[in-house]
Design a protein around this motif. Sequence first.
Motif, PDB file in Angstrom:
ATOM      1  N   GLY A   1      -6.859  16.754  -7.008  1.00 25.60           N
ATOM      2  CA  GLY A   1      -8.175  16.886  -7.635  1.00 25.60           C
ATOM      3  C   GLY A   1      -8.169  16.811  -9.153  1.00 25.60           C
ATOM      4  N   GLU A   2      -6.979  16.849  -9.792  1.00 33.22           N
ATOM      5  CA  GLU A   2      -6.995  16.891 -11.261  1.00 33.22           C
ATOM      6  C   GLU A   2      -7.203  15.524 -11.907  1.00 33.22           C
ATOM      7  OE1 GLU A   2      -4.569  18.466  -9.450  1.00 33.22           O
ATOM      8  OE2 GLU A   2      -3.106  16.852  -9.426  1.00 33.22           O
ATOM      9  N   ILE A   3      -7.076  14.448 -11.118  1.00 38.73           N
ATOM     10  CA  ILE A   3      -7.490  13.126 -11.615  1.00 38.73           C
ATOM     11  C   ILE A   3      -8.441  12.567 -10.559  1.00 38.73           C
ATOM     12  CG2 ILE A   3      -6.813  10.795 -12.296  1.00 38.73           C
ATOM     13  CD1 ILE A   3      -4.058  11.805 -12.982  1.00 38.73           C
ATOM     14  N   SER A   4      -9.650  12.275 -10.982  1.00 41.78           N
ATOM     15  CA  SER A   4     -10.631  11.735 -10.034  1.00 41.78           C
ATOM     16  C   SER A   4     -10.206  10.327  -9.587  1.00 41.78           C
ATOM     17  CB  SER A   4     -11.992  11.731 -10.736  1.00 41.78           C
ATOM     18  OG  SER A   4     -12.641  10.524 -10.548  1.00 41.78           O
ATOM     19  N   ILE A   5     -10.486   9.981  -8.335  1.00 41.40           N
ATOM     20  CA  ILE A   5     -10.072   8.651  -7.864  1.00 41.40           C
ATOM     21  C   ILE A   5     -10.835   7.545  -8.602  1.00 41.40           C
ATOM     22  CG2 ILE A   5      -9.205   9.299  -5.574  1.00 41.40           C
ATOM     23  CD1 ILE A   5     -11.886   8.274  -4.432  1.00 41.40           C
ATOM     24  N   ALA A   6     -11.927   7.898  -9.250  1.00 42.37           N
ATOM     25  CA  ALA A   6     -12.674   6.911 -10.031  1.00 42.37           C
ATOM     26  C   ALA A   6     -11.859   6.411 -11.231  1.00 42.37           C
ATOM     27  CB  ALA A   6     -13.988   7.521 -10.507  1.00 42.37           C
ATOM     28  N   VAL A   7     -10.783   7.134 -11.576  1.00 42.42           N
ATOM     29  CA  VAL A   7      -9.934   6.719 -12.709  1.00 42.42           C
ATOM     30  C   VAL A   7      -8.915   5.657 -12.271  1.00 42.42           C
ATOM     31  CG1 VAL A   7      -8.183   7.600 -14.349  1.00 42.42           C
ATOM     32  CG2 VAL A   7     -10.240   8.945 -13.884  1.00 42.42           C
ATOM     33  N   ASP A   8      -8.665   5.557 -10.971  1.00 46.90           N
ATOM     34  CA  ASP A   8      -7.563   4.725 -10.480  1.00 46.90           C
ATOM     35  C   ASP A   8      -7.639   3.263 -10.923  1.00 46.90           C
ATOM     36  OD1 ASP A   8      -6.910   7.066  -9.236  1.00 46.90           O
ATOM     37  OD2 ASP A   8      -7.127   6.333  -7.188  1.00 46.90           O
ATOM     38  N   ASP A   9      -8.843   2.736 -11.067  1.00 53.86           N
ATOM     39  CA  ASP A   9      -8.968   1.321 -11.438  1.00 53.86           C
ATOM     40  C   ASP A   9      -8.887   1.084 -12.949  1.00 53.86           C
ATOM     41  OD1 ASP A   9      -9.191   0.532  -8.827  1.00 53.86           O
ATOM     42  OD2 ASP A   9     -11.373   0.839  -8.786  1.00 53.86           O
ATOM     43  N   ASP A  10      -8.831   2.144 -13.701  1.00 58.65           N
ATOM     44  CA  ASP A  10      -8.696   2.001 -15.158  1.00 58.65           C
ATOM     45  C   ASP A  10      -7.286   1.488 -15.450  1.00 58.65           C
ATOM     46  OD1 ASP A  10      -8.103   2.720 -17.946  1.00 58.65           O
ATOM     47  OD2 ASP A  10      -9.967   3.873 -17.867  1.00 58.65           O
ATOM     48  N   PRO A  11      -7.125   0.440 -16.230  1.00 61.23           N
ATOM     49  CA  PRO A  11      -5.770  -0.083 -16.489  1.00 61.23           C
ATOM     50  C   PRO A  11      -4.833   0.940 -17.135  1.00 61.23           C
ATOM     51  CG  PRO A  11      -7.442  -1.274 -17.782  1.00 61.23           C
ATOM     52  CD  PRO A  11      -8.166  -0.341 -16.872  1.00 61.23           C
ATOM     53  N   ARG A  12      -5.414   1.976 -17.724  1.00 62.50           N
ATOM     54  CA  ARG A  12      -4.580   3.013 -18.339  1.00 62.50           C
ATOM     55  C   ARG A  12      -3.960   3.948 -17.299  1.00 62.50           C
ATOM     56  NH1 ARG A  12      -9.217   4.760 -22.567  1.00 62.50           N
ATOM     57  NH2 ARG A  12     -10.413   4.404 -20.657  1.00 62.50           N
ATOM     58  N   ALA A  13      -4.468   3.911 -16.090  1.00 57.68           N
ATOM     59  CA  ALA A  13      -3.927   4.777 -15.026  1.00 57.68           C
ATOM     60  C   ALA A  13      -2.568   4.231 -14.595  1.00 57.68           C
ATOM     61  CB  ALA A  13      -4.887   4.820 -13.845  1.00 57.68           C
ATOM     62  N   ALA A  14      -1.495   4.896 -15.002  1.00 56.23           N
ATOM     63  CA  ALA A  14      -0.136   4.367 -14.750  1.00 56.23           C
ATOM     64  C   ALA A  14       0.565   5.098 -13.612  1.00 56.23           C
ATOM     65  CB  ALA A  14       0.692   4.479 -16.029  1.00 56.23           C
ATOM     66  N   TYR A  15      -0.112   6.069 -12.972  1.00 58.96           N
ATOM     67  CA  TYR A  15       0.618   6.937 -12.033  1.00 58.96           C
ATOM     68  C   TYR A  15       1.118   6.238 -10.778  1.00 58.96           C
ATOM     69  CZ  TYR A  15      -4.455   7.728 -11.620  1.00 58.96           C
ATOM     70  OH  TYR A  15      -5.812   7.570 -11.609  1.00 58.96           O
ATOM     71  N   PHE A  16       0.472   5.176 -10.346  1.00 60.51           N
ATOM     72  CA  PHE A  16       1.016   4.474  -9.173  1.00 60.51           C
ATOM     73  C   PHE A  16       2.190   3.580  -9.593  1.00 60.51           C
ATOM     74  CE2 PHE A  16      -3.510   5.089  -7.638  1.00 60.51           C
ATOM     75  CZ  PHE A  16      -3.188   6.182  -6.848  1.00 60.51           C
ATOM     76  N   ARG A  17       2.083   2.989 -10.781  1.00 59.93           N
ATOM     77  CA  ARG A  17       3.219   2.193 -11.286  1.00 59.93           C
ATOM     78  C   ARG A  17       4.423   3.105 -11.542  1.00 59.93           C
ATOM     79  NH1 ARG A  17      -1.244   0.205 -14.322  1.00 59.93           N
ATOM     80  NH2 ARG A  17      -0.570   1.111 -16.290  1.00 59.93           N
ATOM     81  N   GLN A  18       4.136   4.302 -12.014  1.00 63.31           N
ATOM     82  CA  GLN A  18       5.187   5.301 -12.291  1.00 63.31           C
ATOM     83  C   GLN A  18       6.058   5.556 -11.050  1.00 63.31           C
ATOM     84  OE1 GLN A  18       3.156   8.827 -13.550  1.00 63.31           O
ATOM     85  NE2 GLN A  18       4.981  10.094 -13.702  1.00 63.31           N
ATOM     86  N   MET A  19       5.430   5.598  -9.869  1.00 64.57           N
ATOM     87  CA  MET A  19       6.200   5.827  -8.640  1.00 64.57           C
ATOM     88  C   MET A  19       7.195   4.695  -8.423  1.00 64.57           C
ATOM     89  SD  MET A  19       3.609   7.064  -5.726  1.00 64.57           S
ATOM     90  CE  MET A  19       2.266   5.936  -5.903  1.00 64.57           C
TER      91      MET A  19
END
Length: 329
Positions: free
Chosen positions: A293-311
């Motif tokens: 819940g600490e990052i809304s899924i609406a942020v996922d499409d923002d190019p700055r969202a690196a958390y999936f690449r981080q994995m």
Amino acid sequence: MECLPAKGPVSPHLPFGDQRSAPFYGKDILSVKQFTREDLEYIFGVAHEMREMVARVGSFDLLKGKIMASLFYEPSTRTSSSFLSAMKRLGGDVIPINEVRYSSVSKGESLPDTVRTLECYVDVIVLRHPEVGASALAARYARKPVINAGDGVGEHPTQALLDLFTIIEELGRVQGLTVTMLGDLKYGRTVHSLAYLLSLYGVKINFVSPEILKMPADILSQIEEKEITGAEFTDLDQALPETDVLYVTRVQKERFEDIAEYEIVKNAYTITPETLKAAKEQMIIMHPLPRVGEISIAVDDDPRAAYFRQMEYGLYVRMALLAMVLGKA
Ligand code: ASP
């Protein structure tokens, strides 16, 4: 946590050339405190090569014939599966023990005895355990290398390495950046390890947390020794505009003794597209995951969202570490 002295080579037989010259051959990976800047550059160089090799050929036989035990006394999705994938992509094999309740641990076997058993069958042991210092204890008894995959609220060195690798691959540098850590800085082992690694570089670190979840004083003083200032806030507003890396963490419910305290702070921060309006255009948002819940899924499409690449970067770093401790890099 105390660092143990380095182990020597684990086998007198060196069938693939002189493995003894490999800098991490036979060594444990227990704490970020064991690494110098030069070590980090070496690890990231190997991880970068792993990234290219995976893109080119997917899997290859660098660790053919080697076996890894993955011994997890705490839940894990990313760490366990990326270590398994790393070993398999390098042509090695794995004994996964994720449900320790089905092993002799449930009969009361001690950690030293469990690792002394496993090392009869494997070449490297990856261990996650709820107690601080468990990996160091295991390493004291094992002749084979032990890799700390998280020890309670202590450290998560391989996560910190992949976090730093993510910053380098995404932003091209670490020096001079402002990193803001947000959330549960008291119990979050990933931020404990990452803060220390970042202190080896000239960075600015902001720590944003509820009052009861502040970064532990001993970690603050360790980074201050390296002449890094850690500014503390309870609110993100002041720190966000200058931030190059926003490192968000989950409030670690399982670590609270008093669940009423957790209830008070569990929703302390939520990053939404609205929050990011105050952030730089060129910055990245990281999270060791899972998020709750600490990052809304609406942020996922923002190019700055690196958390999936981080994995994904985690796979390359863990491939590098396995190859290194087994004398192949
Ligand atoms: N996956 C990370 C860890 O094992 C972060 C988390 O669980 O919140 O520490």
